[in-house]
Design an enzyme around this catalytic site. Sequence first.
Site, PDB file in Angstrom:
ATOM      1  N   GLY A   8       1.110  -1.167  -0.029  1.00 43.05           N
ATOM      2  CA  GLY A   8      -0.036  -0.073   0.167  1.00 43.05           C
ATOM      3  C   GLY A   8       0.714   1.342   0.020  1.00 43.05           C
ATOM      4  CE1 TYR A 143     -10.097   1.754   8.441  1.00 41.35           C
ATOM      5  CE2 TYR A 143     -10.615   2.847  10.469  1.00 41.35           C
ATOM      6  CZ  TYR A 143      -9.835   2.476   9.603  1.00 41.35           C
ATOM      7  OH  TYR A 143      -8.530   3.050   9.711  1.00 41.35           O
TER       8      TYR A 143
HETATM    9  C1  AKB Z   1     -10.959   7.216   9.150  1.00 41.31           C
HETATM   10  O1  AKB Z   1     -11.221   8.213   9.238  1.00 41.31           O
HETATM   11  O2  AKB Z   1     -11.278   6.192   8.508  1.00 41.31           O
HETATM   12  C2  AKB Z   1      -9.192   6.808   9.554  1.00 41.31           C
HETATM   13  C3  AKB Z   1      -8.968   6.187  10.749  1.00 41.31           C
HETATM   14  C4  AKB Z   1      -9.151   7.266  11.990  1.00 41.31           C
HETATM   15  O3  AKB Z   1      -8.703   5.260  11.020  1.00 41.31           O
HETATM   16  N1  AKB Z   1      -8.411   8.133   9.106  1.00 41.31           N
END
Ligand code: AKB
Length: 317
Positions: A8, A143
Amino acid sequence: MKHILIIGATGQIGSELTMELRKRYGNQNVVAGYILGAEPKGELKESGPSAIVDVTDGAMIESVVREYHIDTIYNLAALLSVVAESKPKLAWKIGIDGLWNVLEVAREQGCAVFTPSSIGSFGSSTPHTKTPQDTIQRPRTMYGVTKVTTELLSDYYFNKYGVDTRAVRFPGIISNVTPPGGGTTDYAVDIYYSAVKGEKFVCPVKEGTLMDMMYMPDALNAAIMLMEADPAKLIHRNAFNIAAMSFGPETIFQAIKKHVLEFEMVYNIDPLKQRIADSWPDSLDDTCARNEWGWKPAYDLESMTVDMLEKLRAKLK
Ligand code: AKB
Protein backbone atom coordinates in the site's frame (compact mmCIF):
# COMPACT_ATOMS: atom_id res chain seq x y z
CA MET A 1 15.06 -3.72 9.80
CA LYS A 2 17.29 -4.02 6.75
CA HIS A 3 15.05 -4.94 3.85
CA ILE A 4 11.58 -3.49 4.04
CA LEU A 5 8.39 -3.98 2.01
CA ILE A 6 5.54 -1.50 2.22
CA ILE A 7 2.21 -2.91 1.05
CA GLY A 8 0.00 0.00 0.00
CA ALA A 9 2.97 2.28 -0.69
CA THR A 10 1.05 4.75 -2.84
CA GLY A 11 -1.65 5.54 -0.26
CA GLN A 12 -1.81 8.48 2.15
CA ILE A 13 0.53 7.01 4.77
CA GLY A 14 2.44 4.63 2.46
CA SER A 15 3.71 7.30 0.08
CA GLU A 16 5.38 9.27 2.88
CA LEU A 17 6.41 6.26 4.97
CA THR A 18 8.25 4.77 1.98
CA MET A 19 10.26 7.97 1.47
CA GLU A 20 11.04 8.29 5.18
CA LEU A 21 12.19 4.66 5.41
CA ARG A 22 14.36 5.12 2.31
CA LYS A 23 15.96 8.14 3.95
CA ARG A 24 16.73 6.12 7.09
CA TYR A 25 17.61 2.68 5.66
CA GLY A 26 18.82 3.42 2.12
CA ASN A 27 16.79 3.73 -1.08
CA GLN A 28 17.55 0.26 -2.39
CA ASN A 29 16.43 -1.43 0.85
CA VAL A 30 12.83 -0.24 0.79
CA VAL A 31 10.42 -1.75 -1.75
CA ALA A 32 7.24 0.17 -2.59
CA GLY A 33 4.45 -2.41 -3.02
CA TYR A 34 1.49 -1.19 -5.08
CA ILE A 35 -1.52 -2.51 -6.96
CA LEU A 36 -2.35 -1.98 -10.63
CA GLY A 37 -4.09 1.36 -11.06
CA ALA A 38 -2.18 2.88 -8.13
CA GLU A 39 1.36 2.89 -9.53
CA PRO A 40 4.06 4.98 -7.83
CA LYS A 41 4.96 8.23 -9.56
CA GLY A 42 7.67 10.89 -9.38
CA GLU A 43 10.16 10.65 -6.51
CA LEU A 44 8.45 7.59 -5.05
CA LYS A 45 8.99 5.73 -8.32
CA GLU A 46 12.45 7.06 -9.12
CA SER A 47 14.07 6.78 -5.70
CA GLY A 48 13.96 3.01 -5.14
CA PRO A 49 12.56 -0.40 -6.08
CA SER A 50 8.86 -1.04 -6.48
CA ALA A 51 6.82 -4.18 -7.11
CA ILE A 52 3.20 -5.12 -7.69
CA VAL A 53 1.92 -6.59 -4.40
CA ASP A 54 -1.76 -7.41 -4.11
CA VAL A 55 -2.39 -8.18 -0.44
CA THR A 56 -5.15 -10.62 -1.40
CA ASP A 57 -2.59 -12.79 -3.25
CA GLY A 58 -0.34 -14.66 -0.79
CA ALA A 59 1.88 -16.17 -3.50
CA MET A 60 2.58 -12.71 -4.89
CA ILE A 61 3.58 -11.39 -1.45
CA GLU A 62 5.83 -14.40 -0.90
CA SER A 63 7.60 -14.02 -4.22
CA VAL A 64 8.40 -10.31 -3.57
CA VAL A 65 9.54 -11.09 -0.01
CA ARG A 66 11.90 -13.79 -1.34
CA GLU A 67 13.19 -11.72 -4.26
CA TYR A 68 14.14 -8.72 -2.11
CA HIS A 69 15.14 -10.69 1.05
CA ILE A 70 12.51 -8.76 3.03
CA ASP A 71 12.71 -8.91 6.85
CA THR A 72 10.08 -6.27 7.74
CA ILE A 73 6.63 -5.67 6.22
CA TYR A 74 4.55 -2.54 6.75
CA ASN A 75 1.08 -3.70 5.73
CA LEU A 76 -0.98 -0.57 5.02
CA ALA A 77 -3.60 -2.12 2.71
CA ALA A 78 -7.10 -1.27 4.00
CA LEU A 79 -10.34 0.50 3.13
CA LEU A 80 -11.01 3.51 5.41
CA SER A 81 -14.07 3.80 7.63
CA VAL A 82 -16.64 5.46 5.37
CA VAL A 83 -15.88 3.47 2.24
CA ALA A 84 -15.74 0.22 4.25
CA GLU A 85 -19.39 0.78 5.25
CA SER A 86 -20.44 0.67 1.59
CA LYS A 87 -18.11 -2.26 0.71
CA PRO A 88 -17.97 -4.42 3.87
CA LYS A 89 -17.02 -7.63 2.07
CA LEU A 90 -14.14 -5.97 0.26
CA ALA A 91 -13.03 -4.32 3.51
CA TRP A 92 -12.81 -7.78 5.11
CA LYS A 93 -11.08 -9.30 2.08
CA ILE A 94 -8.36 -6.64 2.01
CA GLY A 95 -8.10 -6.04 5.76
CA ILE A 96 -8.36 -9.57 7.15
CA ASP A 97 -7.86 -12.12 4.35
CA GLY A 98 -5.00 -9.86 3.25
CA LEU A 99 -3.56 -9.71 6.75
CA TRP A 100 -3.73 -13.50 6.99
CA ASN A 101 -1.65 -13.75 3.80
CA VAL A 102 0.91 -11.28 5.15
CA LEU A 103 1.18 -13.08 8.50
CA GLU A 104 1.58 -16.48 6.86
CA VAL A 105 4.40 -15.20 4.65
CA ALA A 106 5.95 -13.53 7.70
CA ARG A 107 5.76 -16.77 9.66
CA GLU A 108 7.43 -18.75 6.88
CA GLN A 109 10.03 -16.14 5.93
CA GLY A 110 10.79 -14.74 9.38
CA CYS A 111 9.56 -11.16 8.83
CA ALA A 112 8.43 -8.59 11.39
CA VAL A 113 5.01 -7.06 10.58
CA PHE A 114 3.42 -3.66 11.25
CA THR A 115 -0.33 -3.51 10.46
CA PRO A 116 -1.94 -0.34 11.84
CA SER A 117 -5.07 -0.32 13.92
CA SER A 118 -7.09 2.85 14.50
CA ILE A 119 -9.25 4.89 16.86
CA GLY A 120 -11.94 3.15 14.78
CA SER A 121 -11.29 -0.05 16.75
CA PHE A 122 -13.31 1.51 19.58
CA GLY A 123 -17.08 1.97 19.73
CA SER A 124 -19.87 3.68 21.63
CA SER A 125 -19.47 1.47 24.71
CA THR A 126 -15.77 2.40 25.08
CA PRO A 127 -14.93 5.11 27.65
CA HIS A 128 -14.82 8.21 25.43
CA THR A 129 -12.39 10.48 27.23
CA LYS A 130 -8.77 9.50 27.81
CA THR A 131 -9.67 6.07 26.46
CA PRO A 132 -7.39 3.56 28.21
CA GLN A 133 -4.98 1.25 26.39
CA ASP A 134 -6.87 -1.88 27.48
CA THR A 135 -10.63 -1.35 27.38
CA ILE A 136 -13.91 -2.31 25.69
CA GLN A 137 -13.61 -2.69 21.89
CA ARG A 138 -17.07 -3.36 20.42
CA PRO A 139 -17.22 -1.18 17.27
CA ARG A 140 -20.27 -1.38 14.99
CA THR A 141 -18.58 -0.31 11.75
CA MET A 142 -16.99 -2.84 9.39
CA TYR A 143 -13.79 -0.78 9.59
CA GLY A 144 -13.82 -1.19 13.36
CA VAL A 145 -14.57 -4.91 13.12
CA THR A 146 -11.59 -5.39 10.80
CA LYS A 147 -9.32 -3.31 13.05
CA VAL A 148 -10.19 -5.26 16.22
CA THR A 149 -9.66 -8.48 14.25
CA THR A 150 -6.33 -7.12 12.98
CA GLU A 151 -5.20 -6.56 16.55
CA LEU A 152 -6.31 -10.02 17.69
CA LEU A 153 -4.87 -11.89 14.72
CA SER A 154 -1.56 -10.03 14.96
CA ASP A 155 -1.30 -10.88 18.67
CA TYR A 156 -2.24 -14.49 17.88
CA TYR A 157 0.64 -14.83 15.40
CA PHE A 158 3.02 -13.34 17.96
CA ASN A 159 1.89 -15.57 20.82
CA LYS A 160 1.50 -18.77 18.82
CA TYR A 161 4.27 -18.53 16.22
CA GLY A 162 6.59 -15.83 17.55
CA VAL A 163 6.02 -13.53 14.55
CA ASP A 164 7.23 -10.06 15.59
CA THR A 165 3.96 -8.16 15.09
CA ARG A 166 3.62 -4.60 16.42
CA ALA A 167 1.17 -1.77 15.76
CA VAL A 168 -0.30 1.55 16.82
CA ARG A 169 -3.89 2.75 16.79
CA PHE A 170 -3.65 5.68 14.39
CA PRO A 171 -5.88 8.72 14.94
CA GLY A 172 -6.92 10.86 11.93
CA ILE A 173 -3.71 11.60 10.02
CA ILE A 174 -3.24 15.07 8.56
CA SER A 175 -0.85 15.43 5.65
CA ASN A 176 -0.06 17.58 2.63
CA VAL A 177 1.36 15.02 0.17
CA THR A 178 -1.17 12.29 -0.73
CA PRO A 179 -4.82 12.97 0.19
CA PRO A 180 -6.67 10.33 2.24
CA GLY A 181 -9.76 8.71 0.72
CA GLY A 182 -12.95 7.54 2.38
CA GLY A 183 -12.18 8.26 6.03
CA THR A 184 -14.25 9.95 8.73
CA THR A 185 -11.36 12.21 9.73
CA ASP A 186 -10.61 13.35 6.13
CA TYR A 187 -12.33 16.67 6.81
CA ALA A 188 -9.32 17.74 8.89
CA VAL A 189 -7.16 17.47 5.74
CA ASP A 190 -9.74 18.91 3.32
CA ILE A 191 -10.18 22.02 5.47
CA TYR A 192 -6.55 23.07 4.83
CA TYR A 193 -6.94 22.65 1.06
CA SER A 194 -10.08 24.86 1.14
CA ALA A 195 -8.30 27.52 3.19
CA VAL A 196 -5.33 27.66 0.81
CA LYS A 197 -7.53 27.63 -2.31
CA GLY A 198 -9.61 30.51 -0.92
CA GLU A 199 -12.78 28.40 -0.78
CA LYS A 200 -15.47 28.28 1.89
CA PHE A 201 -15.17 24.94 3.75
CA VAL A 202 -18.26 22.75 4.08
CA CYS A 203 -17.77 20.68 7.22
CA PRO A 204 -19.40 17.22 7.32
CA VAL A 205 -19.38 16.78 11.13
CA LYS A 206 -21.01 18.89 13.84
CA GLU A 207 -19.39 21.48 16.04
CA GLY A 208 -18.12 19.78 19.21
CA THR A 209 -17.29 16.46 17.52
CA LEU A 210 -13.97 15.69 19.16
CA MET A 211 -11.55 13.18 17.59
CA ASP A 212 -7.85 12.47 18.00
CA MET A 213 -5.68 13.71 15.13
CA MET A 214 -1.96 13.65 14.33
CA TYR A 215 0.40 15.31 11.85
CA MET A 216 2.02 12.92 9.38
CA PRO A 217 5.66 13.35 10.56
CA ASP A 218 4.60 12.17 14.03
CA ALA A 219 2.62 9.25 12.58
CA LEU A 220 5.64 8.10 10.55
CA ASN A 221 7.90 8.47 13.53
CA ALA A 222 5.53 6.42 15.69
CA ALA A 223 5.47 3.51 13.25
CA ILE A 224 9.24 3.45 12.78
CA MET A 225 10.04 3.99 16.47
CA LEU A 226 7.78 1.14 17.48
CA MET A 227 9.33 -1.24 14.93
CA GLU A 228 12.78 -0.31 16.25
CA ALA A 229 11.81 -0.57 19.93
CA ASP A 230 13.50 -3.05 22.25
CA PRO A 231 11.11 -6.06 22.31
CA ALA A 232 12.03 -6.76 25.94
CA LYS A 233 10.32 -3.47 26.91
CA LEU A 234 7.05 -4.16 25.07
CA ILE A 235 4.28 -5.31 27.38
CA HIS A 236 1.69 -4.59 24.68
CA ARG A 237 2.00 -5.22 20.94
CA ASN A 238 -1.24 -4.92 18.96
CA ALA A 239 -1.96 -2.15 19.20
CA PHE A 240 -0.73 0.91 21.11
CA ASN A 241 -2.85 4.01 21.71
CA ILE A 242 -0.93 7.05 20.46
CA ALA A 243 -2.12 10.65 20.70
CA ALA A 244 -0.99 14.12 19.69
CA MET A 245 -4.04 16.42 19.68
CA SER A 246 -7.81 16.21 19.95
CA PHE A 247 -10.16 18.83 18.53
CA GLY A 248 -13.55 19.48 16.96
CA PRO A 249 -14.12 21.30 13.64
CA GLU A 250 -14.63 24.72 15.26
CA THR A 251 -11.17 24.51 16.88
CA ILE A 252 -9.24 23.58 13.73
CA PHE A 253 -11.21 26.27 11.86
CA GLN A 254 -10.11 28.91 14.38
CA ALA A 255 -6.50 27.69 14.23
CA ILE A 256 -6.51 28.17 10.44
CA LYS A 257 -8.42 31.47 10.54
CA LYS A 258 -5.65 33.00 12.67
CA HIS A 259 -3.46 32.69 9.55
CA VAL A 260 -6.12 33.01 6.81
CA LEU A 261 -8.28 35.88 8.06
CA GLU A 262 -10.92 35.69 5.33
CA PHE A 263 -11.48 31.92 5.77
CA GLU A 264 -15.11 30.77 6.20
CA MET A 265 -16.72 27.49 7.22
CA VAL A 266 -20.31 26.24 7.12
CA TYR A 267 -21.77 22.92 8.28
CA ASN A 268 -23.57 20.35 6.13
CA ILE A 269 -23.68 17.19 8.24
CA ASP A 270 -23.05 13.84 6.61
CA PRO A 271 -25.10 11.41 8.76
CA LEU A 272 -22.78 8.42 8.24
CA LYS A 273 -19.62 10.37 9.08
CA GLN A 274 -21.35 11.88 12.11
CA ARG A 275 -22.51 8.49 13.35
CA ILE A 276 -19.04 7.01 12.98
CA ALA A 277 -17.34 10.04 14.59
CA ASP A 278 -19.77 9.97 17.53
CA SER A 279 -18.90 6.33 18.21
CA TRP A 280 -15.13 7.04 18.35
CA PRO A 281 -13.25 8.32 21.42
CA ASP A 282 -12.80 12.03 22.08
CA SER A 283 -9.21 11.43 23.15
CA LEU A 284 -6.89 8.48 23.81
CA ASP A 285 -4.62 7.83 26.79
CA ASP A 286 -1.22 6.99 25.29
CA THR A 287 0.68 6.36 28.55
CA CYS A 288 1.64 2.79 27.61
CA ALA A 289 3.25 3.91 24.33
CA ARG A 290 5.13 6.64 26.19
CA ASN A 291 6.37 4.23 28.86
CA GLU A 292 7.09 1.15 26.77
CA TRP A 293 8.86 2.68 23.77
CA GLY A 294 9.26 6.40 24.38
CA TRP A 295 6.45 7.76 22.20
CA LYS A 296 6.18 11.57 22.19
CA PRO A 297 4.63 13.71 19.44
CA ALA A 298 6.43 16.80 18.10
CA TYR A 299 3.45 18.69 16.62
CA ASP A 300 0.41 20.33 18.21
CA LEU A 301 -2.47 22.01 16.37
CA GLU A 302 -0.70 25.37 16.02
CA SER A 303 2.66 24.06 14.78
CA MET A 304 0.92 21.63 12.42
CA THR A 305 -1.28 24.42 11.02
CA VAL A 306 1.69 26.69 10.30
CA ASP A 307 3.51 23.86 8.49
CA MET A 308 0.43 22.61 6.59
CA LEU A 309 -0.40 26.11 5.28
CA GLU A 310 3.19 26.75 4.23
CA LYS A 311 3.55 23.40 2.43
CA LEU A 312 0.15 23.59 0.73
CA ARG A 313 0.71 27.17 -0.42
CA ALA A 314 3.94 26.04 -2.10
CA LYS A 315 2.26 22.94 -3.57
CA LEU A 316 -0.87 24.64 -4.90
CA LYS A 317 0.61 27.88 -6.22
C1 AKB B 1 -10.69 7.06 9.07
O1 AKB B 1 -11.22 8.17 9.31
O2 AKB B 1 -11.31 6.10 8.62
C2 AKB B 1 -9.23 6.90 9.39
C3 AKB B 1 -9.00 6.43 10.78
C4 AKB B 1 -9.15 7.35 11.92
O3 AKB B 1 -8.66 5.30 11.00
N1 AKB B 1 -8.54 8.14 9.15
